[in-house]
Design an enzyme around this catalytic site. Structure first.
Site, PDB file in Angstrom:
ATOM      1  N   ASP A 113       0.835  -1.200   0.000  1.00 64.80           N
ATOM      2  CA  ASP A 113       0.000   0.000   0.000  1.00 64.80           C
ATOM      3  C   ASP A 113       0.876   1.258   0.000  1.00 64.80           C
ATOM      4  OD1 ASP A 113      -2.025   1.821   0.407  1.00 64.80           O
ATOM      5  OD2 ASP A 113      -2.902   0.787   2.133  1.00 64.80           O
ATOM      6  N   ASP A 169     -10.356   4.381  -1.376  1.00 57.54           N
ATOM      7  CA  ASP A 169     -10.992   3.365  -0.532  1.00 57.54           C
ATOM      8  C   ASP A 169     -12.514   3.320  -0.662  1.00 57.54           C
ATOM      9  OD1 ASP A 169      -8.405   3.263   0.313  1.00 57.54           O
ATOM     10  OD2 ASP A 169      -8.882   3.325   2.453  1.00 57.54           O
TER      11      ASP A 169
HETATM   12  C1  GLA Z   1      -5.406   2.245   2.875  1.00 57.94           C
HETATM   13  C2  GLA Z   1      -5.971   1.088   2.042  1.00 57.94           C
HETATM   14  C3  GLA Z   1      -7.008   0.328   2.840  1.00 57.94           C
HETATM   15  C4  GLA Z   1      -6.382  -0.194   4.119  1.00 57.94           C
HETATM   16  C5  GLA Z   1      -5.761   0.942   4.913  1.00 57.94           C
HETATM   17  C6  GLA Z   1      -4.955   0.435   6.093  1.00 57.94           C
HETATM   18  O1  GLA Z   1      -6.365   3.213   3.140  1.00 57.94           O
HETATM   19  O2  GLA Z   1      -6.525   1.584   0.849  1.00 57.94           O
HETATM   20  O3  GLA Z   1      -7.538  -0.744   2.079  1.00 57.94           O
HETATM   21  O4  GLA Z   1      -5.413  -1.159   3.789  1.00 57.94           O
HETATM   22  O5  GLA Z   1      -4.894   1.726   4.097  1.00 57.94           O
HETATM   23  O6  GLA Z   1      -4.325   1.467   6.785  1.00 57.94           O
END
Ligand code: GLA
Length: 397
Positions: free
Chosen positions: A149, A222
């Site tokens: 990520d 997200d």
């Molecule tokens: C980002 C990702 C999420 C999750 C969070 C965890 O926002 O897009 O899917 O993994 O980080 O902190």
């Protein structure tokens, strides 16, 4: 998020030109990956015990046998690095190898999470400068899936972009190189570890994801458990159809089915869209509290089969008329899955022109959610669709 959604075609084309292995490791994700991830329900509170319980429940609820194989620990498992740079989990995760063994003992696969930056999105330890060491450690724990990520790497990217007077070329190169570094490190472990990019669609990862060894990449920011966010994401994927194929998949983010803030019709819309989109199906609900409706959605064999169809095609949005849209997805055996979506605030009578979707001589219709054969139809097929609802059909000649 200024860097998100910025398109840089020439640089992307350069990456593709330099990449002889566009298809990556096809055997790892011949169909869209399926599993469960801790984030959408447990977020930063997840513990080893929660994950073990989730593994138990994947078996007892029938999720595993329906194809949901990965049990993925998302952000916040990390502790600190020791003098040798080795990363230890925090106190909520006493022994990752044992946790992996437990997950494997249930016939499931073990997923984990990190970032190419110094910190994860939750502020925990990332992998920057420790990519090879971390990949080796994951392999030694028996990890089968890594979600990587972008998170804190956006800071140096922003600085670089500012230094270059708004030109994002160097920042995007920095990002892609970082994802490639971990892709190479995973490959070097010789353990098949599915590589899932999470960088919110910056610089069109569907064009270069396979070249860094990824089997899936997030296409958007997200998701959350609301009708508004889910449909914004799901309905904006129409142009990405050319980039999904066996071995590499567009990921519109994890499922929210069962998290409680959408109606049954809305969750059916969510699941139908994701299945038509050949999206990875990573459930994110509390498996100990699955209602009969949640089960009927997440465990629906026919819907899962649409998602997992070996042809691996994303659908075409045939048309969008106001709040009504029709999506068609060809299946490997010649049948066609059709989603009729009503995003209006009330129920609607809607009509599907069978000729327009290639069935001039008529089609035999099967309603997936109703689990009902509707017989042979010709011409216009009309239905009343509830508010925020879907009719999901399988058509055959
Ligand atoms: C980002 C990702 C999420 C999750 C969070 C965890 O926002 O897009 O899917 O993994 O980080 O902190």
């Amino acid at each position: 998020m200024i860097l998100r959604k910025v398109v840089l075609i020439p640089f992307v084309l350069l990456c593709i030109a330099q990449s002889p292995t566009m298809r990556g490791q096809t055997t790892l994700a011949a169909t869209p990956p399926m599993g469960w991830n801790s984030w959408n329900h447990f977020a930063e509170h997840v513990t080893d015990a929660d994950v073990r319980t989730a593994a138990d429940l994947m078996v007892s609820t029938g999720m595993r046998d329906a194809g949901y194989i990965y049990v993925n620990v998302d952000d916040t498992w990390q502790g600190t690095r020791d003098a040798n740079g080795e990363l230890h989990p925090n106190s909520r995760f006493p022994d990752m190898k044992k946790l992996g063994d437990y997950i494997h003992s249930k016939g499931l696969k073990f997923g984990i999470y990190s970032s190419p930056g110094p910190k994860t999105c939750g502020g925990y330890e990332g992998s920057l400068g420790h990519e090879v060491q971390d990949a080796q450690m994951y392999a030694s724990w028996g990890v089968d899936f890594l979600k990587y990520d972008l998170c804190s790497m956006q800071d140096p990217m922003r600085e670089l972009t500012a230094k270059n007077n708004g030109n994002t070329d160097a920042a995007f190169k920095m990002m892609i190189d970082a994802f490639r570094k971990m892709g190479d490190a995973l490959k070097a472990t010789n353990r098949p570890i599915l590589y899932s990019l999470c960088q919110y669609g910056i610089a069109e990862p569907w064009k270069w994801g396979p070249s860094v060894g990824a089997q899936m990449w997030r296409t958007t920011d997200d998701i959350n458990d609301t009708w508004g966010r889910m449909t914004i994401i799901g309905l904006e994927q129409a142009d990405l159809a050319p980039f999904a194929a066996p071995g590499h998949w567009n990921d519109p983010d994890m499922l929210e089915v069962g998290n409680g803030h959408m109606t049954t019709d809305e969750y059916r819309t969510h699941m139908s869209l994701w299945a038509l989109l050949a999206a990875p199906l990573l459930a994110g609900n509390d498996l100990s509290k699955m209602s009969p409706e949640d089960k009927s959605i997440l465990l629906n064999k026919e819907v899962i089969a649409i998602d997992q169809d070996p042809l691996g095609k994303q659908p075409t949005r045939l048309y969008q008329r106001g709040d009504f849209s029709v999506w068609t997805k060809p299946l490997a055996d010649g049948r066609v899955a059709v989603g009729m979506f009503n995003t209006a605030l009330d129920s609607r009578d809607v009509a599907l022109d069978l000729t327009q979707i290639g069935f001039a001589q008529g089609a035999t219709l099967h309603d997936v959610w109703e689990n009902k054969d509707l017989g042979k139809r010709t011409g216009i097929y009309s239905r009343n669709i509830p508010k925020h609802g879907v009719v999901l059909l399988i058509l055959s000649k």
